[in-house]
Design a protein around this motif. Structure first.
Motif, PDB file in Angstrom:
ATOM      1  N   ARG A   9      -7.745  -5.736   5.856  1.00 12.11           N
ATOM      2  CA  ARG A   9      -9.170  -5.429   5.717  1.00 12.11           C
ATOM      3  C   ARG A   9      -9.851  -5.120   7.034  1.00 12.11           C
ATOM      4  NH1 ARG A   9      -8.869 -10.013   1.300  1.00 12.11           N
ATOM      5  NH2 ARG A   9      -8.170  -8.674  -0.417  1.00 12.11           N
ATOM      6  N   THR A  10      -9.110  -5.183   8.139  1.00 12.50           N
ATOM      7  CA  THR A  10      -9.655  -4.706   9.414  1.00 12.50           C
ATOM      8  C   THR A  10      -9.500  -3.197   9.549  1.00 12.50           C
ATOM      9  OG1 THR A  10      -7.565  -5.053  10.611  1.00 12.50           O
ATOM     10  CG2 THR A  10      -9.098  -6.913  10.512  1.00 12.50           C
ATOM     11  N   LEU A  11      -8.707  -2.584   8.649  1.00  7.32           N
ATOM     12  CA  LEU A  11      -8.541  -1.131   8.622  1.00  7.32           C
ATOM     13  C   LEU A  11      -9.732  -0.481   7.932  1.00  7.32           C
ATOM     14  CD1 LEU A  11      -4.811  -1.062   7.525  1.00  7.32           C
ATOM     15  CD2 LEU A  11      -5.647   0.013   9.608  1.00  7.32           C
ATOM     16  N   PRO A  12     -10.032   0.779   8.257  1.00  2.37           N
ATOM     17  CA  PRO A  12     -11.094   1.479   7.519  1.00  2.37           C
ATOM     18  C   PRO A  12     -10.748   1.570   6.043  1.00  2.37           C
ATOM     19  CG  PRO A  12     -10.420   2.718   9.475  1.00  2.37           C
ATOM     20  CD  PRO A  12      -9.427   1.612   9.311  1.00  2.37           C
ATOM     21  N   ASP A  13     -11.763   1.544   5.204  1.00  2.00           N
ATOM     22  CA  ASP A  13     -11.539   1.674   3.771  1.00  2.00           C
ATOM     23  C   ASP A  13     -10.930   3.045   3.471  1.00  2.00           C
ATOM     24  OD1 ASP A  13     -11.537   1.162   1.078  1.00  2.00           O
ATOM     25  OD2 ASP A  13     -13.622   1.772   0.778  1.00  2.00           O
ATOM     26  N   SER A  14      -9.857   3.067   2.706  1.00  2.00           N
ATOM     27  CA  SER A  14      -9.191   4.327   2.359  1.00  2.00           C
ATOM     28  C   SER A  14      -8.260   4.077   1.186  1.00  2.00           C
ATOM     29  CB  SER A  14      -8.387   4.874   3.547  1.00  2.00           C
ATOM     30  OG  SER A  14      -7.283   4.031   3.831  1.00  2.00           O
ATOM     31  N   ASP A  15      -7.809   5.156   0.563  1.00  2.00           N
ATOM     32  CA  ASP A  15      -6.838   5.033  -0.518  1.00  2.00           C
ATOM     33  C   ASP A  15      -5.540   4.403  -0.011  1.00  2.00           C
ATOM     34  OD1 ASP A  15      -8.689   6.187  -2.140  1.00  2.00           O
ATOM     35  OD2 ASP A  15      -7.641   8.113  -2.357  1.00  2.00           O
ATOM     36  N   ALA A  16      -5.137   4.754   1.210  1.00  2.00           N
ATOM     37  CA  ALA A  16      -3.897   4.204   1.764  1.00  2.00           C
ATOM     38  C   ALA A  16      -4.008   2.691   1.967  1.00  2.00           C
ATOM     39  CB  ALA A  16      -3.563   4.894   3.085  1.00  2.00           C
ATOM     40  N   ARG A  17      -5.178   2.235   2.446  1.00  2.00           N
ATOM     41  CA  ARG A  17      -5.362   0.793   2.609  1.00  2.00           C
ATOM     42  C   ARG A  17      -5.333   0.092   1.252  1.00  2.00           C
ATOM     43  NH1 ARG A  17     -10.789  -2.316   4.450  1.00  2.00           N
ATOM     44  NH2 ARG A  17     -10.985  -2.470   2.166  1.00  2.00           N
ATOM     45  N   ASN A  18      -5.967   0.689   0.254  1.00  2.00           N
ATOM     46  CA  ASN A  18      -5.938   0.108  -1.089  1.00  2.00           C
ATOM     47  C   ASN A  18      -4.519   0.036  -1.632  1.00  2.00           C
ATOM     48  OD1 ASN A  18      -8.735  -0.224  -1.166  1.00  2.00           O
ATOM     49  ND2 ASN A  18      -9.071   1.823  -2.004  1.00  2.00           N
ATOM     50  N   ALA A  19      -3.725   1.062  -1.337  1.00  2.00           N
ATOM     51  CA  ALA A  19      -2.331   1.058  -1.779  1.00  2.00           C
ATOM     52  C   ALA A  19      -1.542  -0.052  -1.084  1.00  2.00           C
ATOM     53  CB  ALA A  19      -1.697   2.423  -1.495  1.00  2.00           C
ATOM     54  N   LEU A  20      -1.813  -0.276   0.188  1.00  2.00           N
ATOM     55  CA  LEU A  20      -1.154  -1.365   0.911  1.00  2.00           C
ATOM     56  C   LEU A  20      -1.548  -2.721   0.335  1.00  2.00           C
ATOM     57  CD1 LEU A  20      -1.387  -0.159   4.621  1.00  2.00           C
ATOM     58  CD2 LEU A  20       0.723  -0.738   3.394  1.00  2.00           C
ATOM     59  N   GLU A  21      -2.800  -2.863  -0.063  1.00  2.00           N
ATOM     60  CA  GLU A  21      -3.235  -4.112  -0.677  1.00  2.00           C
ATOM     61  C   GLU A  21      -2.514  -4.333  -2.007  1.00  2.00           C
ATOM     62  OE1 GLU A  21      -7.460  -3.826  -0.942  1.00  2.00           O
ATOM     63  OE2 GLU A  21      -7.776  -4.151   1.201  1.00  2.00           O
ATOM     64  N   LEU A  22      -2.368  -3.258  -2.791  1.00  2.00           N
ATOM     65  CA  LEU A  22      -1.639  -3.356  -4.051  1.00  2.00           C
ATOM     66  C   LEU A  22      -0.182  -3.731  -3.800  1.00  2.00           C
ATOM     67  CD1 LEU A  22      -1.504  -3.016  -7.115  1.00  2.00           C
ATOM     68  CD2 LEU A  22      -1.132  -0.573  -6.766  1.00  2.00           C
ATOM     69  N   LEU A  23       0.428  -3.110  -2.801  1.00  3.16           N
ATOM     70  CA  LEU A  23       1.818  -3.418  -2.455  1.00  3.16           C
ATOM     71  C   LEU A  23       1.956  -4.870  -2.020  1.00  3.16           C
ATOM     72  CD1 LEU A  23       4.740  -2.555  -1.858  1.00  3.16           C
ATOM     73  CD2 LEU A  23       3.975  -1.812   0.397  1.00  3.16           C
ATOM     74  N   THR A  24       1.025  -5.348  -1.207  1.00  2.91           N
ATOM     75  CA  THR A  24       1.070  -6.726  -0.723  1.00  2.91           C
ATOM     76  C   THR A  24       0.978  -7.715  -1.880  1.00  2.91           C
ATOM     77  OG1 THR A  24       0.074  -6.068   1.377  1.00  2.91           O
ATOM     78  CG2 THR A  24      -0.065  -8.397   0.794  1.00  2.91           C
ATOM     79  N   ASN A  25       0.039  -7.488  -2.795  1.00  3.75           N
ATOM     80  CA  ASN A  25      -0.102  -8.376  -3.949  1.00  3.75           C
ATOM     81  C   ASN A  25       1.128  -8.336  -4.847  1.00  3.75           C
ATOM     82  OD1 ASN A  25      -2.705  -9.673  -3.734  1.00  3.75           O
ATOM     83  ND2 ASN A  25      -3.638  -7.665  -4.024  1.00  3.75           N
TER      84      ASN A  25
END
Length: 467
Positions: free
Chosen positions: A444-460
């Motif tokens: 969440r220190t990264l800028p909001d983006s589709d790629a960051r959301n995808a990383l969050e999904l992958l992490t979960n």
């Protein structure tokens, strides 16, 4: 409750490995943040590039080194690097203080910090060799095809793709290198662990031989080192080379659990105790900081804590090190500032620890068919992972079993029963959840983006995976 101190592993069949990466994250079909779909083009190029990088002039060596790439693999490490690189591309140019990057010419980078100007290669393409090709070949390149000079695409194709997706060629090559290093470690690990299956079929040591599997792993590391040097970034070379060394250190920690076996003058060799040569004194030999004391010296709880910290450190070295250092390297290649580079490192570290802790939990809860390798192998190998360490906290009688690596006929079943009674699996899941939560904070220190959301999904999804 035990609270660890540290809370903060030309082949058309490559498509099978790519499909497994998609299965890992298991997103909803309509999800716009599907991690695999977001970098599917890069994953396809990655697979082809690896196929070209690992080639040699010997057909049998080609067969062994490509063997694990043919089967279904998770491809988690390159997936992380590619998604993170795409997310880092959203950082404004003004915040990229480590390396100046021209957004209209993303393949050209100014020299990186700490490198004398005369020795800076930062602006050159990772397809280019540094040494003369005649030296790298050592033979007539027209006689034997040498992949060291056979890129899968031209500079123009690289440039076109980078402008479209924001992933630098060096970051894509970094993803390939991370997967090559990981696969080399699998070839070596399966020999060490006497494994008979990997990714749903015979392991490399069974399909070929121990010797060929070891040599193929060595060859993969050599090929990865060539590509690593061509990144022309000394800090990244240092990080990724250290990750290779960490894999070996972690394996040694697993081979000899010095917490429970404080006698450093002996090793186990095929079930027998072997006295090792005494040091001559010419070279200083470090003694590991972890050790278990007698009940008169230290409490049972403190002994369990020491064993747990040993386990976490080993887990970092064997699994989280490669994820964390490749994540940090992706941020360095993107020119990020120090704070972002550190957050990327911590993300990879926390995700890697979560990933391996879940893996250790699955060894107690899933089948060999789902796991793609033998289930219940850890206790058979004498390994005290998180579930049994949690059980040991409640049941001190497990200590002698852990010390002898569950070598008596009844030890494995008694340990499984203790894990069940002490809710070791549930407690292990809670530990994995803590690391997952920390990894999400880093993201969440990264800028909001589709790629960051995808990383969050992958992490979960790491917490819910079944293989």
């Amino acid at each position: 409750m035990l609270r660890p101190i540290c809370l903060i592993r030309r082949y058309s069949s490559f498509s099978a490995a790519i499909e497994t990466a998609e299965k890992l994250v298991q997103p909803h079909a309509s999800s716009k943040f599907d991690p695999f779909s977001m970098v599917s083009a890069e994953m396809r190029v990655l697979a082809k590039n690896i196929a070209s990088l690992i080639g040699s002039g010997h057909p049998t060596l080609n067969r062994v080194t490509s063997y694990y790439f043919e089967a279904e693999g998770k491809n988690v490490r390159p997936l992380i690097v590619l998604l993170l690189s795409k997310a880092l591309a959203k950082i404004p140019e003004s915040e990229r203080t480590r390396i100046a990057i021209d957004p209209y010419d993303v393949n050209e980078q100014d020299e990186f910090r700490g490198t004398p100007k005369a020795f800076s290669f930062a602006g050159q393409n990772p397809l280019d060799s540094i040494s003369p090709l005649r030296v790298l070949h050592g033979i007539n390149p027209n006689i034997i095809l040498n992949p060291l000079s056979k890129p899968m695409m031209s500079r123009e194709q690289y440039r076109e793709k980078d402008l479209a997706n924001g992933i630098l060629p060096k970051q894509r090559r970094l993803a390939e290198i991370a997967e090559m290093i990981h696969t080399a470690s699998l070839l070596h690990d399966d020999v060490i662990d006497f494994s008979d299956s990997r990714r749903g079929r015979d392991s490399g040591n069974i399909a070929f031989s121990n010797k060929m599997a070891i040599l193929a792993g060595d060859f993969l590391l050599g090929r990865a080192s060539v590509s690593l040097g061509r990144l022309r970034n000394s800090e990244v070379v240092e990080l990724m080379s250290t990750a290779i060394a960490n894999l070996v250190e972690g394996e040694f920690m697993q081979l000899k659990n010095t917490v429970m076996q404080p006698n450093l003058d002996q090793i186990e060799n095929d079930g027998a105790v072997k006295q090792i040569p005494a040091p001559t004194g010419k070279v200083p030999v470090e003694v590991h900081e972890y050790s278990v004391k007698s009940p008169q010296q230290i409490s049972h709880e403190e002994n369990v804590e020491a064993a747990f910290q040993y386990y976490l450190h080993k887990t970092y070295l064997k699994t989280a090190s490669l994820m964390s250092k490749s994540s940090r390297s992706a941020a360095i290649l993107a020119g990020c500032n120090e704070e972002m580079i550190e957050n990327c490192y911590q993300f990879g570290r926390n995700l890697g620890l979560c990933f391996q802790i879940v893996d250790d939990m699955l060894d107690y809860t899933t089948t060999a068919e789902l796991l793609g390798k033998p289930a219940g192998a850890d206790l058979q190998l004498g390994l005290a992972t998180a579930p049994v360490l949690y059980a040991w906290k409640d049941k001190p009688e497990l200590g002698p079993m852990i010390g002898r690596k569950f070598s008596k006929p009844e030890d494995v079943e008694l340990a499984k029963k203790a894990v069940l009674e002490a809710r070791g699996v549930e407690k292990t899941r809670q530990l994995a959840e803590q690391y997952c939560s920390e990894a999400l904070k880093n993201l969440r220190t990264l800028p909001d983006s589709d790629a960051r959301n995808a990383l969050e999904l992958l992490t979960n999804s790491v917490l819910t995976r079944s293989n």
